[in-house]
Design an enzyme around this catalytic site. Structure first.
Site, PDB file in Angstrom:
ATOM      1  N   ASN A 167       1.546   1.479  12.047  1.00 32.84           N
ATOM      2  CA  ASN A 167       2.766   1.969  12.712  1.00 32.84           C
ATOM      3  C   ASN A 167       4.013   1.394  12.034  1.00 32.84           C
ATOM      4  O   ASN A 167       4.477   0.316  12.419  1.00 32.84           O
ATOM      5  CB  ASN A 167       2.727   1.607  14.201  1.00 32.84           C
ATOM      6  CG  ASN A 167       1.634   2.363  14.928  1.00 32.84           C
ATOM      7  OD1 ASN A 167       0.447   2.111  14.711  1.00 32.84           O
ATOM      8  ND2 ASN A 167       2.001   3.312  15.745  1.00 32.84           N
ATOM      9  N   TYR A 195      -2.276  17.039  12.519  1.00 31.48           N
ATOM     10  CA  TYR A 195      -1.607  16.104  11.605  1.00 31.48           C
ATOM     11  C   TYR A 195      -2.642  15.184  10.947  1.00 31.48           C
ATOM     12  O   TYR A 195      -2.689  15.050   9.717  1.00 31.48           O
ATOM     13  CB  TYR A 195      -0.553  15.274  12.359  1.00 31.48           C
ATOM     14  CG  TYR A 195      -0.027  14.129  11.525  1.00 31.48           C
ATOM     15  CD1 TYR A 195       0.770  14.359  10.413  1.00 31.48           C
ATOM     16  CD2 TYR A 195      -0.374  12.806  11.815  1.00 31.48           C
ATOM     17  CE1 TYR A 195       1.229  13.315   9.617  1.00 31.48           C
ATOM     18  CE2 TYR A 195       0.079  11.758  11.043  1.00 31.48           C
ATOM     19  CZ  TYR A 195       0.875  12.010   9.938  1.00 31.48           C
ATOM     20  OH  TYR A 195       1.309  10.979   9.150  1.00 31.48           O
ATOM     21  N   LYS A 249      -4.093  14.877   6.896  1.00 31.65           N
ATOM     22  CA  LYS A 249      -4.179  13.671   6.058  1.00 31.65           C
ATOM     23  C   LYS A 249      -5.619  13.462   5.583  1.00 31.65           C
ATOM     24  O   LYS A 249      -5.862  13.118   4.431  1.00 31.65           O
ATOM     25  CB  LYS A 249      -3.697  12.449   6.854  1.00 31.65           C
ATOM     26  CG  LYS A 249      -2.208  12.450   7.142  1.00 31.65           C
ATOM     27  CD  LYS A 249      -1.398  12.316   5.860  1.00 31.65           C
ATOM     28  CE  LYS A 249       0.086  12.409   6.108  1.00 31.65           C
ATOM     29  NZ  LYS A 249       0.879  12.400   4.876  1.00 31.65           N
ATOM     30  N   LEU A 284       7.943   4.475  19.779  1.00 33.21           N
ATOM     31  CA  LEU A 284       8.466   3.408  20.625  1.00 33.21           C
ATOM     32  C   LEU A 284       9.727   2.750  20.065  1.00 33.21           C
ATOM     33  O   LEU A 284      10.744   2.665  20.762  1.00 33.21           O
ATOM     34  CB  LEU A 284       7.364   2.350  20.830  1.00 33.21           C
ATOM     35  CG  LEU A 284       7.780   1.164  21.694  1.00 33.21           C
ATOM     36  CD1 LEU A 284       8.127   1.606  23.108  1.00 33.21           C
ATOM     37  CD2 LEU A 284       6.657   0.119  21.717  1.00 33.21           C
ATOM     38  N   ALA A 319       6.302  13.112   0.804  1.00 32.69           N
ATOM     39  CA  ALA A 319       6.812  14.339   1.434  1.00 32.69           C
ATOM     40  C   ALA A 319       5.761  14.930   2.352  1.00 32.69           C
ATOM     41  O   ALA A 319       4.618  15.140   1.953  1.00 32.69           O
ATOM     42  CB  ALA A 319       7.196  15.356   0.359  1.00 32.69           C
ATOM     43  N   SER A 372      -2.695   7.904   6.738  1.00 31.82           N
ATOM     44  CA  SER A 372      -2.317   7.409   8.065  1.00 31.82           C
ATOM     45  C   SER A 372      -3.544   6.930   8.814  1.00 31.82           C
ATOM     46  O   SER A 372      -4.651   7.445   8.619  1.00 31.82           O
ATOM     47  CB  SER A 372      -1.666   8.573   8.824  1.00 31.82           C
ATOM     48  OG  SER A 372      -1.583   8.285  10.196  1.00 31.82           O
ATOM     49  N   ASN A 407      13.831  16.606   6.684  1.00 34.21           N
ATOM     50  CA  ASN A 407      13.888  15.540   7.692  1.00 34.21           C
ATOM     51  C   ASN A 407      14.614  14.312   7.147  1.00 34.21           C
ATOM     52  O   ASN A 407      14.189  13.174   7.378  1.00 34.21           O
ATOM     53  CB  ASN A 407      12.479  15.153   8.166  1.00 34.21           C
ATOM     54  CG  ASN A 407      12.529  14.384   9.474  1.00 34.21           C
ATOM     55  OD1 ASN A 407      13.364  14.665  10.334  1.00 34.21           O
ATOM     56  ND2 ASN A 407      11.662  13.402   9.628  1.00 34.21           N
ATOM     57  N   SER A 408      15.679  14.541   6.393  1.00 36.06           N
ATOM     58  CA  SER A 408      16.423  13.408   5.843  1.00 36.06           C
ATOM     59  C   SER A 408      17.849  13.865   5.571  1.00 36.06           C
ATOM     60  O   SER A 408      18.216  15.002   5.869  1.00 36.06           O
ATOM     61  CB  SER A 408      15.758  12.893   4.575  1.00 36.06           C
ATOM     62  OG  SER A 408      15.718  13.922   3.607  1.00 36.06           O
TER      63      SER A 408
END
Ligand SMILES: NC(=O)c1ccc[n+]([C@@H]2O[C@H](COP(=O)([O-])OP(=O)(O)OC[C@H]3O[C@@H](n4cnc5c(N)ncnc54)[C@H](O)[C@@H]3O)[C@@H](O)[C@H]2O)c1
Length: 351
Positions: free
Chosen positions: A181, A151, A155, A202, A84, A127, A38-39
């Site tokens: 966020n 998800y 975590k 957003l 990661a 998170s 994702n990079s």
């Protein structure tokens, strides 16, 4: 004298790349590990432009046991920041096994490699999703774990595993940092968030509307019990977050233990606060429609960040104006974000 490195897993991703800048600014040498799921490798040149040197990068997967053994053998690593992971809530519901594999097994594999090489300093990306639908805000660290999706579970599980690891050997130095966020970008506009496909978050959506990539924003719900009826979140500038990681690293280096901290501003901003601020600082209109609530969305939550201030002396310095201005600079300078907009989405969004 051989260099001493801080291993940054996921180091070319959104938060890892910004934290690498903060590490370098504080005199640490970041060593990046990433599988580029994702990079984009072009981040390295951008980091060079900002830091003045290209960080060393090892391309590979955090679940690759032989690779990690070699990595810890080849480099003198004094601490690890573990970014990661996969981070799209919706994807985690559709494909929970991948989330548990990468996020939980990846963390176990990394911790095992650290243990084998005697590196016991770890800063872990957790998170606010571990709190699920909190009963009230601001949310303190002692609020109950109640993750509402795979998800968040991944975590929470990783946090529990790290707590058990610390219990088994109290000489570990572990910080579990719960982000609210993260938004914004480095002030240079050279690096930022790289959503693939249509963003669910957003700020990237707003900036794509402002730059003309997308026509309109749909505001999901304007009948919540909040001051303007739209959802309220605790947006935190990614460079503040990055500096929080460096502060946590310094703290655990001097104080072995298990630290658990919220990283947020402690201030809630509504969807309309974000959109209106973005329009003002960018000078661009953001066309929007009001739509129905999204299932599973919480009306409002924000952090109690007082423990981070008391423990680390860390407090978010950048407000919503700066978050929007920096997001806009990154978007305006990189409208195609390395052409990733057109690629199929794998893991684009986060909570
Ligand atoms: N961005 C957010 O809103 C947010 C909020 C809370 C927590 N987090 C957590 O922070 C961390 C970083 O998030 P981010 O926003 O920078 O995400 P990101 O996707 O931009 O960065 C993650 C990086 O990890 C890499 N990666 C993924 N799986 C890997 C693997 N198996 N081996 C090696 N590299 C791998 C990706 O290529 C990417 O560069 C994640 O663990 C995420 O869950 C993010």
């Amino acid at each position: 004298m051989p260099s001493k490195y801080i291993l940054v897993t996921g180091g070319t991703g959104f938060i890892g790349s910004h934290t690498s800048i903060a590490l370098a600014a504080a005199g640490y040498i970041p060593l990046l590990l990433d599988n580029f799921s994702n990079s984009d490798a072009r981040v390295l040149q951008r980091l060079n432009n900002i830091i003045g040197t290209t960080p060393k990068l090892v391309e590979g997967d955090v679940r690759d046991t032989p690779l990690l053994a070699k990595l810890f053998g080849d480099y003198d690593i004094t601490g690890v920041m573990h970014f990661a992971g996969l981070k799209a809530v919706g994807d985690s519901v559709a494909d929970p096994l991948s989330y548990y594999d990468v996020n939980v097994c990846g963390t176990v594999n990394l911790a095992r490699a650290m243990k084998a090489s005697g590196v016991k300093t770890l800063i872990f990306s957790s998170s606010a999703t571990v709190y699920g639908e909190p009963e009230s805000s601001p949310i303190p660290e002692h609020a109950p774990f109640a993750p509402a999706n795979p998800y968040g579970q991944s975590k929470a599980m990783s946090e529990l595993i790290l707590a058990d690891l610390h219990k088994s050997d109290p000489t570990w130095r572990i910080a579990r940092l719960r982000y609210f966020n993260p938004v914004g970008a480095h002030e240079s506009g050279l690096i930022g968030e790289l959503p693939q496909g249509k963003p669910n978050n957003l700020m990237p959506f707003v900036s794509q509307v402002a730059v003309g990539i997308r026509e309109r924003l749909t505001v999901h719900g304007n009948d919540y019990p909040t001051p303007d009826g739209t959802g309220v979140r605790d947006y935190v500038h990614v460079m503040d977050l990055a500096e929080g990681h460096v502060a946590a690293l310094r703290h655990v280096t001097d104080n072995p233990g298990l630290l658990t901290l919220n990283l947020g501003t402690g201030v809630g901003a509504s969807v309309l606060d974000v959109v209106n601020t973005f329009e003002r600082v960018s000078g661009r209109p953001v066309a929007r429609d009001m739509g129905p609530r999204r299932p599973g969305d919480v009306p409002a939550y924000w952090a109690d960040p007082s423990q981070a201030l008391a423990t680390l002396g860390w407090k978010a310095k950048r407000g919503l104006d700066e978050m929007c201005a920096d997001s806009w600079r990154w978007q305006a300078l990189n409208p195609d974000a390395y052409d990733r907009r057109t690629r199929p989405r794998t893991t684009s969004t986060a909570v």
